[in-house]
Design an enzyme around this catalytic site. Sequence first.
Site, short mmCIF file in Angstrom:
data_model
loop_
_atom_site.label_atom_id
_atom_site.label_comp_id
_atom_site.label_asym_id
_atom_site.label_seq_id
_atom_site.Cartn_x
_atom_site.Cartn_y
_atom_site.Cartn_z
N GLU A 165 0.51 -0.86 -0.40
CA GLU A 165 0.09 -0.23 -0.33
C GLU A 165 0.97 1.20 -0.13
O GLU A 165 1.97 1.37 0.97
CB GLU A 165 -1.06 0.03 1.08
CG GLU A 165 -2.40 1.40 1.46
CD GLU A 165 -2.62 0.93 2.35
OE1 GLU A 165 -3.93 0.05 2.59
OE2 GLU A 165 -2.81 1.89 3.05
N LYS A 215 8.39 3.72 1.47
CA LYS A 215 9.47 4.14 1.63
C LYS A 215 9.88 1.96 1.29
O LYS A 215 8.50 1.29 1.66
CB LYS A 215 9.45 3.94 3.30
CG LYS A 215 9.15 5.04 3.68
CD LYS A 215 11.23 6.03 4.12
CE LYS A 215 10.92 7.20 4.16
NZ LYS A 215 10.63 8.13 3.66
C1 LIG Z 1 -6.73 -1.44 4.12
C2 LIG Z 1 -7.61 -0.21 5.01
C3 LIG Z 1 -6.78 0.64 4.05
C4 LIG Z 1 -7.99 2.15 4.45
N1 LIG Z 1 -7.03 3.04 3.48
C5 LIG Z 1 -8.05 4.55 3.85
C6 LIG Z 1 -7.80 5.69 2.56
O1 LIG Z 1 -7.27 5.44 1.90
N2 LIG Z 1 -8.17 6.77 2.78
C7 LIG Z 1 -8.95 7.23 4.00
O2 LIG Z 1 -8.71 8.24 4.36
N3 LIG Z 1 -8.59 6.07 5.42
C8 LIG Z 1 -8.05 4.53 4.62
N4 LIG Z 1 -8.50 3.62 5.61
C9 LIG Z 1 -9.17 4.19 7.65
C10 LIG Z 1 -10.40 4.27 6.83
O3 LIG Z 1 -11.26 5.16 6.24
C11 LIG Z 1 -11.02 4.28 9.15
O4 LIG Z 1 -10.40 3.43 9.38
C12 LIG Z 1 -12.36 5.20 9.15
O5 LIG Z 1 -12.48 5.36 10.91
C13 LIG Z 1 -13.44 3.61 8.78
O6 LIG Z 1 -13.87 2.97 7.40
P1 LIG Z 1 -14.42 1.51 7.33
O7 LIG Z 1 -14.82 1.80 5.66
O8 LIG Z 1 -14.23 0.67 8.17
O9 LIG Z 1 -15.58 2.36 8.00
P2 LIG Z 1 -17.11 1.34 7.59
O10 LIG Z 1 -16.78 0.20 7.50
O11 LIG Z 1 -18.10 2.21 7.37
O12 LIG Z 1 -17.31 1.55 9.45
C14 LIG Z 1 -16.97 2.92 10.45
C15 LIG Z 1 -17.26 3.00 12.09
O13 LIG Z 1 -18.86 2.82 11.54
C16 LIG Z 1 -19.44 1.39 12.16
N5 LIG Z 1 -20.83 1.08 11.43
C17 LIG Z 1 -20.81 0.57 9.54
N6 LIG Z 1 -21.68 -0.08 9.32
C18 LIG Z 1 -22.49 0.68 10.15
C19 LIG Z 1 -23.86 0.32 9.89
N7 LIG Z 1 -24.65 0.22 8.74
N8 LIG Z 1 -24.98 1.15 11.17
C20 LIG Z 1 -24.20 1.61 12.14
N9 LIG Z 1 -22.73 0.81 12.08
C21 LIG Z 1 -21.94 0.88 11.02
C22 LIG Z 1 -18.24 0.55 12.59
O14 LIG Z 1 -18.87 -0.68 14.14
C23 LIG Z 1 -17.68 1.09 12.36
O15 LIG Z 1 -17.03 2.18 13.57
C24 LIG Z 1 -8.14 2.50 5.86
C25 LIG Z 1 -8.09 1.07 6.54
C26 LIG Z 1 -7.87 0.51 6.55
C27 LIG Z 1 -7.94 -0.18 7.72
#
Ligand SMILES: Cc1cc2nc3c(=O)[nH]c(=O)nc-3n(C[C@H](O)[C@H](O)[C@H](O)COP(=O)(O)OP(=O)(O)OC[C@H]3O[C@@H](n4cnc5c(N)ncnc54)[C@H](O)[C@@H]3O)c2cc1C
Length: 290
Positions: A18, A276
Amino acid sequence: MKTLPEIFQSNSPVISIEVFPPKTEQGDRSLFNMLDRLAQYKPAFISCTYGAGGSERTRTVDLCQRIQQQFEIPTTAHLTCVGSSRAEIIDILNSANAAGVKNIMALRGDAPEGAQTFEATEGGLAFANELVQLIREHFPEMGIGVAAYPEKHTEAPDLPTDLKNLKRKIDAGADVAFTQLFFENDNFYRFREMYEQAGCHIPLVPGIMPITEFARIKRITALCGAIFPDELASRLEAVQDDKQAQMEIGVNHAIAQCQDLLNQGAPGIHFYALNKSRACQQILDALDLS
Ligand SMILES: Cc1cc2nc3c(=O)[nH]c(=O)nc-3n(C[C@H](O)[C@H](O)[C@H](O)COP(=O)(O)OP(=O)(O)OC[C@H]3O[C@@H](n4cnc5c(N)ncnc54)[C@H](O)[C@@H]3O)c2cc1C
């Protein structure tokens, strides 16, 4: 270029790297030099992160396209729901599709700087499962990755609730789940057991960030809520004036983590490389996956 489901059909461990889109020409050159060094290890794909708003929106897909052209390695473009309406998200997906980018890491994203909590944009999406659903509706052929949190997402009240929300993303059509970085494999194994018991059937890929600098990793873990083991912290603290020694401890820890994860059946490793190459090269040399 292969999609994530095609890539994960492989019998050998799927190694992915990544990176983030650099903001300067110098950063750009150094990223491509880094990728040049890592390309020899034949990563299965490179994923490029997404920052919210403005010109950042096009950067990720542009970078993916350039990487695919230069290295002939498939890419995964990250995409978040931050600051975009459904129509704007569809625009970005259309440009990814037109650029030949066949995979999307579908994320909700974090609250923008200054805001306490994430708020969906007017006409936008509130959670990542809605983004997965939107991609599946409009681009049924796209490979879709989603985020998973073995130590719980910072906003979730508890791990079972967070896991239920991860399941929503899988039920909406995600192909592969990639975990947040973690340093204790036991936390991953405990989570994997719960994941399987909850009926989650798609590959669960551990995300590993090699520690190269103690101060930096402390900042990152504080932001993303990853647990930093006391024993590792004290070893790093003992060499806080010696960056070379910190990197050595970090790389050795990552090698041990990756070896154990692959021995215990992880389908691959997703490296948070932070643009890196040195630490990843040392880890990949030690793993000898060829
Ligand atoms: C592999 C990876 C790559 C990432 N890449 C980026 C990036 O490129 N750019 C960036 O800005 N961030 C990135 N992140 C960080 C990520 O955007 C954050 O962790 C963000 O806070 C949550 O994103 P998510 O897609 O997990 O959200 P979700 O899956 O939507 O979850 C967010 C929160 O809401 C809750 N939730 C989920 N769905 C529902 C629902 N339907 N109803 C009620 N509650 C719900 C979950 O339990 C969680 O607490 C990355 C994280 C990972 C692990």
